[in-house]
Design a protein around this motif. Structure first.
Motif, PDB file in Angstrom:
ATOM      1  N   ARG A 268      46.669  46.548  44.570  1.00  0.00           N
ATOM      2  CA  ARG A 268      47.145  46.280  43.212  1.00  0.00           C
ATOM      3  C   ARG A 268      46.080  45.472  42.479  1.00  0.00           C
ATOM      4  O   ARG A 268      45.250  44.817  43.117  1.00  0.00           O
ATOM      5  CB  ARG A 268      48.463  45.519  43.221  1.00  0.00           C
ATOM      6  CG  ARG A 268      48.368  44.088  43.731  1.00  0.00           C
ATOM      7  CD  ARG A 268      49.691  43.351  43.602  1.00  0.00           C
ATOM      8  NE  ARG A 268      49.557  41.957  43.951  1.00  0.00           N
ATOM      9  CZ  ARG A 268      49.629  41.479  45.187  1.00  0.00           C
ATOM     10  NH1 ARG A 268      49.837  42.317  46.191  1.00  0.00           N
ATOM     11  NH2 ARG A 268      49.500  40.189  45.411  1.00  0.00           N
ATOM     12  N   PRO A 269      46.066  45.509  41.153  1.00  0.00           N
ATOM     13  CA  PRO A 269      45.111  44.683  40.399  1.00  0.00           C
ATOM     14  C   PRO A 269      45.317  43.203  40.716  1.00  0.00           C
ATOM     15  O   PRO A 269      46.441  42.751  40.904  1.00  0.00           O
ATOM     16  CB  PRO A 269      45.456  44.997  38.933  1.00  0.00           C
ATOM     17  CG  PRO A 269      46.096  46.339  38.975  1.00  0.00           C
ATOM     18  CD  PRO A 269      46.866  46.370  40.254  1.00  0.00           C
TER      19      PRO A 269
ATOM     20  N   GLU B  14      36.854  47.647  38.104  1.00  0.00           N
ATOM     21  CA  GLU B  14      37.109  47.613  36.677  1.00  0.00           C
ATOM     22  C   GLU B  14      38.000  46.413  36.386  1.00  0.00           C
ATOM     23  O   GLU B  14      38.676  45.892  37.281  1.00  0.00           O
ATOM     24  CB  GLU B  14      37.791  48.909  36.207  1.00  0.00           C
ATOM     25  CG  GLU B  14      39.111  49.187  36.890  1.00  0.00           C
ATOM     26  CD  GLU B  14      39.653  50.561  36.539  1.00  0.00           C
ATOM     27  OE1 GLU B  14      38.867  51.413  36.098  1.00  0.00           O
ATOM     28  OE2 GLU B  14      40.878  50.754  36.716  1.00  0.00           O
ATOM     29  N   GLN B  15      37.978  45.972  35.118  1.00  0.00           N
ATOM     30  CA  GLN B  15      38.753  44.795  34.729  1.00  0.00           C
ATOM     31  C   GLN B  15      39.599  45.107  33.509  1.00  0.00           C
ATOM     32  O   GLN B  15      39.095  45.655  32.521  1.00  0.00           O
ATOM     33  CB  GLN B  15      37.834  43.609  34.438  1.00  0.00           C
ATOM     34  CG  GLN B  15      38.583  42.305  34.146  1.00  0.00           C
ATOM     35  CD  GLN B  15      37.638  41.155  33.871  1.00  0.00           C
ATOM     36  OE1 GLN B  15      36.510  41.356  33.406  1.00  0.00           O
ATOM     37  NE2 GLN B  15      38.069  39.929  34.155  1.00  0.00           N
ATOM     38  N   ASP B  16      40.874  44.781  33.596  1.00  0.00           N
ATOM     39  CA  ASP B  16      41.769  44.964  32.461  1.00  0.00           C
ATOM     40  C   ASP B  16      41.455  43.914  31.397  1.00  0.00           C
ATOM     41  O   ASP B  16      41.458  42.715  31.684  1.00  0.00           O
ATOM     42  CB  ASP B  16      43.223  44.838  32.911  1.00  0.00           C
ATOM     43  CG  ASP B  16      44.191  45.144  31.783  1.00  0.00           C
ATOM     44  OD1 ASP B  16      44.563  44.191  31.071  1.00  0.00           O
ATOM     45  OD2 ASP B  16      44.573  46.317  31.619  1.00  0.00           O
ATOM     46  N   SER B  17      41.182  44.358  30.178  1.00  0.00           N
ATOM     47  CA  SER B  17      40.752  43.444  29.130  1.00  0.00           C
ATOM     48  C   SER B  17      41.843  42.475  28.697  1.00  0.00           C
ATOM     49  O   SER B  17      41.554  41.377  28.223  1.00  0.00           O
ATOM     50  CB  SER B  17      40.268  44.234  27.905  1.00  0.00           C
ATOM     51  OG  SER B  17      41.305  45.085  27.420  1.00  0.00           O
ATOM     52  N   SER B  18      43.104  42.859  28.849  1.00  0.00           N
ATOM     53  CA  SER B  18      44.190  41.988  28.404  1.00  0.00           C
ATOM     54  C   SER B  18      44.622  40.983  29.469  1.00  0.00           C
ATOM     55  O   SER B  18      44.845  39.808  29.171  1.00  0.00           O
ATOM     56  CB  SER B  18      45.398  42.828  27.971  1.00  0.00           C
ATOM     57  OG  SER B  18      45.837  43.654  29.045  1.00  0.00           O
ATOM     58  N   SER B  19      44.712  41.438  30.714  1.00  0.00           N
ATOM     59  CA  SER B  19      45.187  40.552  31.781  1.00  0.00           C
ATOM     60  C   SER B  19      44.060  39.869  32.544  1.00  0.00           C
ATOM     61  O   SER B  19      44.273  38.842  33.192  1.00  0.00           O
ATOM     62  CB  SER B  19      46.055  41.333  32.773  1.00  0.00           C
ATOM     63  OG  SER B  19      45.267  42.251  33.513  1.00  0.00           O
TER      64      SER B  19
ATOM     65  N   ARG C 194      42.724  41.055  35.113  1.00  0.00           N
ATOM     66  CA  ARG C 194      42.816  41.429  36.525  1.00  0.00           C
ATOM     67  C   ARG C 194      41.790  42.504  36.878  1.00  0.00           C
ATOM     68  O   ARG C 194      41.463  43.363  36.057  1.00  0.00           O
ATOM     69  CB  ARG C 194      44.227  41.920  36.859  1.00  0.00           C
ATOM     70  CG  ARG C 194      45.289  40.830  36.747  1.00  0.00           C
ATOM     71  CD  ARG C 194      46.679  41.383  36.998  1.00  0.00           C
ATOM     72  NE  ARG C 194      47.693  40.350  36.851  1.00  0.00           N
ATOM     73  CZ  ARG C 194      48.104  39.552  37.830  1.00  0.00           C
ATOM     74  NH1 ARG C 194      47.593  39.698  39.037  1.00  0.00           N
ATOM     75  NH2 ARG C 194      49.012  38.628  37.609  1.00  0.00           N
ATOM     76  N   TYR C 195      41.350  42.456  38.121  1.00  0.00           N
ATOM     77  CA  TYR C 195      40.381  43.414  38.638  1.00  0.00           C
ATOM     78  C   TYR C 195      41.082  44.453  39.511  1.00  0.00           C
ATOM     79  O   TYR C 195      42.069  44.157  40.179  1.00  0.00           O
ATOM     80  CB  TYR C 195      39.314  42.716  39.481  1.00  0.00           C
ATOM     81  CG  TYR C 195      38.389  41.807  38.701  1.00  0.00           C
ATOM     82  CD1 TYR C 195      37.187  42.285  38.186  1.00  0.00           C
ATOM     83  CD2 TYR C 195      38.722  40.467  38.493  1.00  0.00           C
ATOM     84  CE1 TYR C 195      36.328  41.443  37.487  1.00  0.00           C
ATOM     85  CE2 TYR C 195      37.872  39.617  37.792  1.00  0.00           C
ATOM     86  CZ  TYR C 195      36.680  40.111  37.282  1.00  0.00           C
ATOM     87  OH  TYR C 195      35.834  39.291  36.599  1.00  0.00           O
ATOM     88  N   ASP C 196      40.507  45.663  39.499  1.00  0.00           N
ATOM     89  CA  ASP C 196      40.986  46.717  40.397  1.00  0.00           C
ATOM     90  C   ASP C 196      39.788  47.574  40.787  1.00  0.00           C
ATOM     91  O   ASP C 196      38.710  47.475  40.179  1.00  0.00           O
ATOM     92  CB  ASP C 196      42.055  47.575  39.703  1.00  0.00           C
ATOM     93  CG  ASP C 196      42.938  48.324  40.699  1.00  0.00           C
ATOM     94  OD1 ASP C 196      42.660  48.247  41.925  1.00  0.00           O
ATOM     95  OD2 ASP C 196      43.890  48.979  40.268  1.00  0.00           O
TER      96      ASP C 196
ATOM     97  N   GLY D   5      37.394  50.617  40.765  1.00  0.00           N
ATOM     98  CA  GLY D   5      37.018  51.440  39.625  1.00  0.00           C
ATOM     99  C   GLY D   5      36.780  52.895  39.973  1.00  0.00           C
ATOM    100  O   GLY D   5      37.023  53.347  41.098  1.00  0.00           O
TER     101      GLY D   5
END
Length: 267
Positions: free
Chosen positions: A30-31, A62-67, A69-71, A73
């Motif tokens: 999970r992220p 990759e990184q979610d711009s809002s949270s 968090r990394y996941d 890619g």
């Protein structure tokens, strides 16, 4: 001797350290926030951040711009699919999928259990609308798709049970349906699939699309893949005794035999 040779080889320690972070991401499924990734890898957050910046640049995370968090890619997925493509079930499935597609004149695919669930790794396209529905790397619903139901019925994994329960909970909220109702509906589908040795879906995941999916077993008797066929409602016969259903079972049996399933019993 092999271990000694491996230990004597000079490596790049920073790469080995960095991959500890990727291992944490892959295992958690999970992220994650940077602090949690760093903690899981027993690494200071500042040091972990430098590695994550480099991983972002090459696309392996990759990184979610809002949270924030990394996941994993796109490049990680590409590497994973490349690794899956080297597995014997995927390699041996090619001729069998080609023959099946020619026989039933429908798009067929092979799925394996990947990091995020039932994942399409090979497709033989018969043309038509299915081309936009099914793609390499697609992760399918465990409760609504024929492929997912095949894994839910025949694959054994603690993670599958957890992922299936989480999916049902999300669906219950989205559809405003009692989760007990969804569980009963799914269990009915899975009971039928186990009795038939074949799972099916009738337009539930994608409107207008029907599907069958048959489990593939290895020499240990464990399910290692699923052969899936898809077609449009009205043209794709989903009767259990249809020629398509029989062809699916036969194709899965042939691939299972190539993987050694039943070889002891047949001797």
């Amino acid at each position: 001797m092999t271990t000694k040779v491996a230990n004597d080889r000079q490596g790049i320690q920073s790469i080995e350290v960095g991959f500890r972070l990727l291992s944490v991401l892959a295992a958690t499924n999970r992220p994650m926030m940077l602090r949690d990734i760093a903690k899981g890898a027993s690494m200071p957050a500042a040091k972990a951040h430098r590695y994550m910046v480099s991983f972002l640049r090459v696309g392996i995370v990759e990184q979610d711009s809002s949270s924030g968090r990394y996941d994993l890619g796109a490049y990680a997925l590409e590497l994973g699919l490349s690794g899956l493509g080297r597995l014997d079930p995927v390699r041996l499935a090619g001729p069998i999928l080609e023959a099946l597609c020619e026989e039933i004149q429908e798009t067929v695919a092979l799925a394996v259990w990947g990091t995020h669930g039932a994942t399409i790794v090979r497709i033989v396209d018969a043309g038509g609308p299915i081309t936009v529905t099914l793609r390499h790397g697609t992760v399918l619903s465990l409760s609504k798709s024929a492929t997912g139901r095949a894994f839910s019925a025949f694959y054994r994994s603690p993670f599958l049970k957890k992922a299936l329960e989480e999916e049902l909970q999300r669906d219950a909220v989205a559809s405003k349906t009692a989760i007990t109702t969804l569980r009963r509906q799914l269990e009915k589908n899975l009971t039928e699939a186990r009795a038939r040795g074949l799972a099916r879906a009738t337009g539930n995941l994608t409107p207008g699309i029907n599907g069958f999916s048959a489990p593939v077993y290895d020499h240990t008797g464990a399910m290692v893949a699923a052969i899936t066929s898809l077609g449009t409602v009205g043209e794709f016969d989903v009767e259990w005794d249809s020629p398509t259903a029989k062809a699916m079972l036969s194709a899965a049996q042939r691939l299972s035999q190539r993987l050694g399933h039943g070889s002891v019993a047949s001797e």
